[in-house]
Design a protein around this motif. Structure first.
Motif, mmCIF file in Angstrom:
data_model
loop_
_atom_site.group_PDB
_atom_site.id
_atom_site.type_symbol
_atom_site.label_atom_id
_atom_site.label_comp_id
_atom_site.label_asym_id
_atom_site.label_seq_id
_atom_site.Cartn_x
_atom_site.Cartn_y
_atom_site.Cartn_z
ATOM 1 N N ARG A 65 1.637 6.313 -6.943
ATOM 2 C CA ARG A 65 0.604 7.247 -7.375
ATOM 3 C C ARG A 65 1.075 8.697 -7.206
ATOM 4 N NH1 ARG A 65 -3.025 3.469 -4.938
ATOM 5 N NH2 ARG A 65 -2.963 4.685 -2.997
ATOM 6 N N SER A 66 1.785 8.953 -6.081
ATOM 7 C CA SER A 66 2.302 10.309 -5.871
ATOM 8 C C SER A 66 3.314 10.679 -6.954
ATOM 9 C CB SER A 66 2.959 10.395 -4.486
ATOM 10 O OG SER A 66 3.563 11.669 -4.311
ATOM 11 N N GLN B 99 2.426 1.599 -3.358
ATOM 12 C CA GLN B 99 1.428 2.031 -4.318
ATOM 13 C C GLN B 99 1.135 3.518 -4.162
ATOM 14 O OE1 GLN B 99 0.224 -0.018 -6.661
ATOM 15 N NE2 GLN B 99 -0.951 1.635 -7.604
ATOM 16 N N GLN B 100 1.073 3.977 -2.883
ATOM 17 C CA GLN B 100 0.850 5.407 -2.658
ATOM 18 C C GLN B 100 1.997 6.242 -3.239
ATOM 19 O OE1 GLN B 100 0.279 5.899 1.542
ATOM 20 N NE2 GLN B 100 -1.677 4.791 1.583
ATOM 21 N N GLU B 101 3.205 5.783 -2.976
ATOM 22 C CA GLU B 101 4.362 6.514 -3.512
ATOM 23 C C GLU B 101 4.367 6.506 -5.044
ATOM 24 O OE1 GLU B 101 7.803 4.840 -1.746
ATOM 25 O OE2 GLU B 101 7.419 5.682 0.254
ATOM 26 N N ASP C 219 0.836 -1.219 0.000
ATOM 27 C CA ASP C 219 0.000 0.000 0.000
ATOM 28 C C ASP C 219 0.862 1.258 0.000
ATOM 29 O OD1 ASP C 219 -2.253 -1.507 -0.027
ATOM 30 O OD2 ASP C 219 -2.594 -1.411 2.156
ATOM 31 N N HIS C 220 1.920 1.216 0.832
ATOM 32 C CA HIS C 220 2.822 2.381 0.862
ATOM 33 C C HIS C 220 3.526 2.593 -0.495
ATOM 34 C CE1 HIS C 220 3.127 2.039 5.547
ATOM 35 N NE2 HIS C 220 1.984 2.591 5.139
#
Length: 531
Positions: free
Chosen positions: A181-182, A177-179, A174-175
């Motif tokens: 997306r960012s 994936q967030q990075e 999840d982390h």
């Protein structure tokens, strides 16, 4: 405020075209440098974010998923071996261990200095190590019977441990994936910013090009076009057109200089008009004088010749009839009278011939000088035979001129060469011709008594004699007539002062277009050229 503006305008008014161009080029370079820097920064930013997304964020997420798949394969293999006791289930486990180590080796350098991602990875590795130490390794190294006992004994612990591992791997993914997306959002914004920067650069370049074009039109091409139109009006005869300059200082100075030139031309034109009026009056006086000279020539050729012939005839008759019957003084006086009458008649005839050059005989046509020289030598055949002269010549060309005048030219030059012969040797005369550019250079050289260098200009003046009439007869008009004939045909005549033995007279005549030069020099005796 008004004085400040006028002062600034006055300062700019002193700028030349070169200064405007320098300032404009410098400003354009500054603008382009700034725009280029912005464009370079936008490209660098986009490339950095692209590299981070493509080379780090996406591969890290993929490797994390591969670690999870490897651990799931290990758990499936160990659980299957523990429940069934079949060793075939250990193959997925062993492959999972290998895949896990390989994925972890690729994942660690991709995380770089991301502390959260490294903490997530450390937690995953810690939980995976605990699960492998407590569940996977004991089951995998046990016999099938013991593996079932170990599995049964540690089922609850294994489930708890592996569930915790799954939750850790889910948080890690999840982390990541967030990075990712960012990073994707940052890249999108960077691309948008880059596109706007390049659009602004293009717009500024178009604006600068338009400003440059308009500045050149207003400051250079416009003033030059206006000045050129005014100058063309002046060249077409509108001398009252004022030339006012606009634009930079040097163009205004140019207009001022051209205006000064126009004013000078106007003054010169006014002076020329006045001079033309004077010339018209002088031309009228000259025409009247020429008419009087024509009348004088008519009188000299008709009215004066008749009484002169009577005087000459009767003095000669008096000499023949009473010669020897009177005393010696009387005979001498009669001889003087006869000689004076004959000389006067010769002078009048020579003056008439001199005045007719370019006035009476003026038929311009192609003249074959080779044939004309033959005719002239025929006229001088008696003198040539009496003096024993030898006359040679080069092949002579054809020129444009009057046959009668050119014949007089050759006859006078050859007659002088024979007349002023050296008393100790027979005359040797040569007529030469050579092509020099657009004209022919002729020479008549002899081995006579020659002419001293200080008299080489004097001999071409009418009535100028270097010898007494008793030593060499003549009126002193021959070479003056030759000069007049040559100059009338557009040539020059002179005496070569460096010629050592005798006299060398050089004269030029314009050549006919595309007239070939003579092939070789030939020496033809006078008796061969006589008719």
């Amino acid at each position: 405020m008004t004085s400040k503006r006028s002062g600034a305008a006055g300062a700019f008014a002193d700028w030349t075209t070169r200064r405007w161009l320098r300032v404009g080029v410098a400003a354009t370079l500054v603008v382009l440098t700034v725009l280029g820097s912005l464009g370079g920064w936008a490209m660098w930013r986009t490339s950095q974010l692209t590299a981070a997304l493509v080379d780090r964020r996406s591969p890290a997420l993929i490797e994390s998923i591969r670690v999870e798949e490897a651990l799931v394969n290990q758990e499936t293999g160990v659980r299957g071996y523990g429940l069934s006791g079949q060793t075939d289930f250990l193959q997925p486990y062993a492959q999972g261990v290998t895949d896990e180590q390989a994925a972890l080796a690729r994942l660690r350098p991709l995380l770089g200095d991301d502390s959260r991602a490294r903490a997530d990875l450390a937690e995953v590795e810690k939980l995976a190590g605990t699960w492998q130490q407590r569940i996977a390794r004991p089951v995998s190294v046990a016999t099938p019977a013991e593996a079932a006992k170990v599995t049964a004994a540690r089922t609850a612990e294994g489930k708890t441990t592996f569930d915790a591992l799954r939750r850790a791997m889910s948080r890690q993914q999840d982390h990541l994936q967030q990075e990712r997306r960012s990073a994707t959002g940052q890249l999108s914004r960077a691309v948008t910013l880059r596109n706007w920067v390049f659009a602004v650069i293009a717009a500024v370049i178009v604006l600068v090009a338009g400003l440059v074009f308009e500045g050149l039109r207003r400051g250079v091409t416009g003033p030059l076009s206006g000045l050129g139109a005014a100058v063309r009006d002046v060249t077409q005869g509108r001398f009252d057109r004022s030339l006012d300059g606009t634009g930079p200082a040097d163009l205004r100075q140019l207009a001022s200089d051209v205006e000064s030139m126009r004013l000078r031309l106007v003054a010169e034109l006014r002076f020329s008009e006045e001079a033309r009026g004077l010339l018209d009056g002088q031309a009228e006086d000259l025409r009247r004088s020429n008419a009087e000279l024509e009348q004088f020539a008519y009188v000299a050729s008709h009215d004066l010749q008749e009484p002169l012939r009577k005087v000459s005839s009767f003095t000669q008759l008096l000499q023949r009839r009473y010669g020897g019957q009177l005393d010696e003084k009387a005979d001498q006086y009669i001889s003087f009278a006869v000689d004076g009458a004959n000389r006067m008649q010769s002078l009048i005839n020579d003056l008439l011939a001199f005045s007719r050059v370019g006035r009476v005989h003026n038929e311009q046509r192609t003249v074959d000088l080779e044939r004309l020289l033959g005719t002239t030598l025929g006229d001088l055949s008696v003198t040539v035979e009496e003096t024993g002269a030898e006359i040679t010549h080069d092949p002579l060309p054809s020129v444009l001129g009057d046959t009668t005048q050119l014949g007089m030219l050759l006859q006078n030059l050859l007659s002088n060469a024979i007349k002023f012969r050296h008393p100790d040797r027979a005359p040797r005369i040569h007529v030469g011709a050579a092509r020099t550019g657009d004209e022919w250079e002729f020479e008549v050289r002899d081995n006579g008594i020659g002419i001293a260098p200080e008299f080489r200009e004097k001999v071409f003046v009418i009535f100028q004699r270097l010898h007494t009439k008793d030593a060499y007869p003549g009126t002193g008009i021959g070479l003056a007539m030759c000069k007049k004939v040559v100059e009338f045909h557009g040539g020059t005549i002179s005496i070569d002062p460096a010629y050592p033995s005798g006299t060398r007279i050089v004269f030029t005549l314009p050549a006919l277009p595309a007239t070939p030069a003579p092939a070789a020099e030939t020496a033809v005796p006078d008796r061969e050229t006589q008719p």
